[in-house]
Design a protein around this motif. Structure first.
Motif, PDB file in Angstrom:
ATOM      1  N   MET A 155     -42.625   8.364 -32.432  1.00  0.00           N
ATOM      2  CA  MET A 155     -43.784   8.220 -31.554  1.00  0.00           C
ATOM      3  C   MET A 155     -43.482   8.874 -30.220  1.00  0.00           C
ATOM      4  O   MET A 155     -42.505   8.536 -29.562  1.00  0.00           O
ATOM      5  CB  MET A 155     -44.100   6.737 -31.343  1.00  0.00           C
ATOM      6  CG  MET A 155     -44.505   6.021 -32.599  1.00  0.00           C
ATOM      7  SD  MET A 155     -44.615   4.235 -32.358  1.00  0.00           S
ATOM      8  CE  MET A 155     -42.896   3.771 -32.575  1.00  0.00           C
ATOM      9  N   ASN A 156     -44.320   9.824 -29.810  1.00  0.00           N
ATOM     10  CA  ASN A 156     -44.264  10.404 -28.476  1.00  0.00           C
ATOM     11  C   ASN A 156     -45.299   9.671 -27.640  1.00  0.00           C
ATOM     12  O   ASN A 156     -46.491   9.783 -27.901  1.00  0.00           O
ATOM     13  CB  ASN A 156     -44.587  11.898 -28.516  1.00  0.00           C
ATOM     14  CG  ASN A 156     -43.401  12.718 -28.932  1.00  0.00           C
ATOM     15  OD1 ASN A 156     -42.281  12.416 -28.569  1.00  0.00           O
ATOM     16  ND2 ASN A 156     -43.640  13.749 -29.710  1.00  0.00           N
ATOM     17  N   GLU A 157     -44.828   8.938 -26.645  1.00  0.00           N
ATOM     18  CA  GLU A 157     -45.667   8.021 -25.874  1.00  0.00           C
ATOM     19  C   GLU A 157     -46.208   6.936 -26.799  1.00  0.00           C
ATOM     20  O   GLU A 157     -45.908   6.904 -27.984  1.00  0.00           O
ATOM     21  CB  GLU A 157     -46.800   8.751 -25.130  1.00  0.00           C
ATOM     22  CG  GLU A 157     -46.332   9.687 -24.049  1.00  0.00           C
ATOM     23  CD  GLU A 157     -45.580   9.047 -22.884  1.00  0.00           C
ATOM     24  OE1 GLU A 157     -45.404   7.805 -22.845  1.00  0.00           O
ATOM     25  OE2 GLU A 157     -45.132   9.790 -22.013  1.00  0.00           O
ATOM     26  N   GLY A 158     -47.021   6.067 -26.258  1.00  0.00           N
ATOM     27  CA  GLY A 158     -47.516   4.949 -27.048  1.00  0.00           C
ATOM     28  C   GLY A 158     -48.767   5.254 -27.845  1.00  0.00           C
ATOM     29  O   GLY A 158     -49.267   4.395 -28.559  1.00  0.00           O
ATOM     30  N   HIS A 159     -49.265   6.482 -27.759  1.00  0.00           N
ATOM     31  CA  HIS A 159     -50.547   6.807 -28.379  1.00  0.00           C
ATOM     32  C   HIS A 159     -50.571   6.542 -29.876  1.00  0.00           C
ATOM     33  O   HIS A 159     -51.609   6.183 -30.417  1.00  0.00           O
ATOM     34  CB  HIS A 159     -50.938   8.259 -28.092  1.00  0.00           C
ATOM     35  CG  HIS A 159     -50.923   8.603 -26.642  1.00  0.00           C
ATOM     36  ND1 HIS A 159     -51.619   7.881 -25.689  1.00  0.00           N
ATOM     37  CD2 HIS A 159     -50.282   9.585 -25.969  1.00  0.00           C
ATOM     38  CE1 HIS A 159     -51.404   8.408 -24.499  1.00  0.00           C
ATOM     39  NE2 HIS A 159     -50.589   9.444 -24.645  1.00  0.00           N
ATOM     40  N   PRO A 188     -43.605   8.705 -17.017  1.00  0.00           N
ATOM     41  CA  PRO A 188     -43.339   7.406 -16.400  1.00  0.00           C
ATOM     42  C   PRO A 188     -44.327   7.022 -15.299  1.00  0.00           C
ATOM     43  O   PRO A 188     -43.953   6.778 -14.163  1.00  0.00           O
ATOM     44  CB  PRO A 188     -41.917   7.570 -15.871  1.00  0.00           C
ATOM     45  CG  PRO A 188     -41.824   9.018 -15.523  1.00  0.00           C
ATOM     46  CD  PRO A 188     -42.679   9.733 -16.542  1.00  0.00           C
ATOM     47  N   VAL A 189     -45.607   6.994 -15.656  1.00  0.00           N
ATOM     48  CA  VAL A 189     -46.644   6.542 -14.727  1.00  0.00           C
ATOM     49  C   VAL A 189     -47.578   5.606 -15.481  1.00  0.00           C
ATOM     50  O   VAL A 189     -47.756   5.734 -16.695  1.00  0.00           O
ATOM     51  CB  VAL A 189     -47.448   7.718 -14.115  1.00  0.00           C
ATOM     52  CG1 VAL A 189     -46.557   8.593 -13.247  1.00  0.00           C
ATOM     53  CG2 VAL A 189     -48.119   8.545 -15.182  1.00  0.00           C
ATOM     54  N   ALA A 247     -32.523  11.842 -15.970  1.00  0.00           N
ATOM     55  CA  ALA A 247     -33.221  11.315 -14.794  1.00  0.00           C
ATOM     56  C   ALA A 247     -34.436  10.488 -15.227  1.00  0.00           C
ATOM     57  O   ALA A 247     -34.699   9.414 -14.674  1.00  0.00           O
ATOM     58  CB  ALA A 247     -33.648  12.455 -13.879  1.00  0.00           C
ATOM     59  N   HIS A 248     -35.146  10.981 -16.200  1.00  0.00           N
ATOM     60  CA  HIS A 248     -36.305  10.263 -16.728  1.00  0.00           C
ATOM     61  C   HIS A 248     -35.869   8.939 -17.348  1.00  0.00           C
ATOM     62  O   HIS A 248     -36.517   7.911 -17.179  1.00  0.00           O
ATOM     63  CB  HIS A 248     -37.023  11.136 -17.754  1.00  0.00           C
ATOM     64  CG  HIS A 248     -38.250  10.506 -18.317  1.00  0.00           C
ATOM     65  ND1 HIS A 248     -38.227   9.813 -19.501  1.00  0.00           N
ATOM     66  CD2 HIS A 248     -39.513  10.458 -17.855  1.00  0.00           C
ATOM     67  CE1 HIS A 248     -39.428   9.360 -19.755  1.00  0.00           C
ATOM     68  NE2 HIS A 248     -40.229   9.739 -18.772  1.00  0.00           N
ATOM     69  N   MET A 249     -34.757   8.939 -18.068  1.00  0.00           N
ATOM     70  CA  MET A 249     -34.223   7.727 -18.668  1.00  0.00           C
ATOM     71  C   MET A 249     -33.933   6.687 -17.580  1.00  0.00           C
ATOM     72  O   MET A 249     -34.316   5.523 -17.715  1.00  0.00           O
ATOM     73  CB  MET A 249     -32.940   8.047 -19.435  1.00  0.00           C
ATOM     74  CG  MET A 249     -32.163   6.817 -19.874  1.00  0.00           C
ATOM     75  SD  MET A 249     -30.439   7.187 -20.289  1.00  0.00           S
ATOM     76  CE  MET A 249     -29.776   7.643 -18.694  1.00  0.00           C
ATOM     77  N   GLU A 250     -33.277   7.112 -16.502  1.00  0.00           N
ATOM     78  CA  GLU A 250     -32.938   6.186 -15.419  1.00  0.00           C
ATOM     79  C   GLU A 250     -34.193   5.569 -14.800  1.00  0.00           C
ATOM     80  O   GLU A 250     -34.268   4.373 -14.563  1.00  0.00           O
ATOM     81  CB  GLU A 250     -32.099   6.888 -14.338  1.00  0.00           C
ATOM     82  CG  GLU A 250     -30.714   7.280 -14.785  1.00  0.00           C
ATOM     83  CD  GLU A 250     -29.852   6.092 -15.176  1.00  0.00           C
ATOM     84  OE1 GLU A 250     -30.030   4.986 -14.631  1.00  0.00           O
ATOM     85  OE2 GLU A 250     -28.989   6.275 -16.065  1.00  0.00           O
ATOM     86  N   TYR A 251     -35.186   6.407 -14.548  1.00  0.00           N
ATOM     87  CA  TYR A 251     -36.435   5.911 -13.968  1.00  0.00           C
ATOM     88  C   TYR A 251     -37.139   4.957 -14.941  1.00  0.00           C
ATOM     89  O   TYR A 251     -37.620   3.901 -14.552  1.00  0.00           O
ATOM     90  CB  TYR A 251     -37.348   7.080 -13.588  1.00  0.00           C
ATOM     91  CG  TYR A 251     -38.569   6.629 -12.838  1.00  0.00           C
ATOM     92  CD1 TYR A 251     -38.489   6.297 -11.488  1.00  0.00           C
ATOM     93  CD2 TYR A 251     -39.805   6.512 -13.472  1.00  0.00           C
ATOM     94  CE1 TYR A 251     -39.606   5.860 -10.789  1.00  0.00           C
ATOM     95  CE2 TYR A 251     -40.916   6.081 -12.791  1.00  0.00           C
ATOM     96  CZ  TYR A 251     -40.816   5.752 -11.448  1.00  0.00           C
ATOM     97  OH  TYR A 251     -41.919   5.315 -10.764  1.00  0.00           O
ATOM     98  N   SER A 252     -37.179   5.317 -16.204  1.00  0.00           N
ATOM     99  CA  SER A 252     -37.838   4.490 -17.216  1.00  0.00           C
ATOM    100  C   SER A 252     -37.122   3.158 -17.403  1.00  0.00           C
ATOM    101  O   SER A 252     -37.752   2.144 -17.683  1.00  0.00           O
ATOM    102  CB  SER A 252     -37.925   5.236 -18.547  1.00  0.00           C
ATOM    103  OG  SER A 252     -38.766   6.357 -18.417  1.00  0.00           O
TER     104      SER A 252
END
Length: 162
Positions: free
Chosen positions: A50-54, A84-85, A138-143
């Motif tokens: 799954m890419n995103e929750g869609h 991540p928004v 970086a995305h992992m850390e923010y998420s």
């Protein structure tokens, strides 16, 4: 197809269009319909990504097929979060979910994985995936800050020269 109701034929007319109910219909077609279509075509799927929750509603179909076995369902699922928004984290009212899915997927079962107040597609994917990642470190850390308590991994998503 002409034999489908007109409203149902319109579900895929606009990407990211319409109201929340329209989006929920699209995600039902993508997730639940996608799993059913692959089965009808006799594909043997070992992992669902799954890419995103869609497409996260596919987890509900897998739960049902696996006798509500959460571990078996998690073993089949991988989830990548890209955006991540808050706008990327689809949420749907359980009133709409019940109207569109009926009793086939009782809300009390869904709430265990997707949240109590609304069906949160991101949490549904997070809770029913064995492997979860962001698209960069970086995305992992923010998420990880957005979703405390979940183990997110980082992967490198990019172009590699030959």
């Amino acid at each position: 197809m002409p034999e489908n109701f007109r409203d149902d034929r319109e579900i895929t007319s606009f990407l990211y269009g319409g109201d929340n109910r329209y989006r929920l219909k699209q995600e039902i077609v993508l997730g639940i319909g996608g799993v059913r279509m692959l089965k009808a075509l006799n594909f043997k799927i070992r992992k669902y990504h799954m890419n995103e929750g869609h497409s996260s509603l596919l987890t509900l179909e897998l739960l049902k097929r696996n006798g509500m076995d959460t571990d078996r369902t998690r073993d089949l699922c991988i989830f990548t979060t890209h955006t991540p928004v808050a706008a990327a984290f689809d949420k749907f009212s359980y009133a709409d979910v019940q109207k569109l899915l009926g009793e086939e997927f009782p809300p009390e079962n869904i709430k265990k994985y997707a949240g109590v107040d609304n069906l949160n597609a991101t949490y549904l994917a997070l809770n029913l995936s064995k492997y979860v990642n962001g698209v960069t470190n970086a995305h992992m850390e923010y998420s990880r800050r957005l979703f405390p308590g979940y183990h997110l991994r980082g992967i490198t998503n990019g172009v590699h020269p030959l």
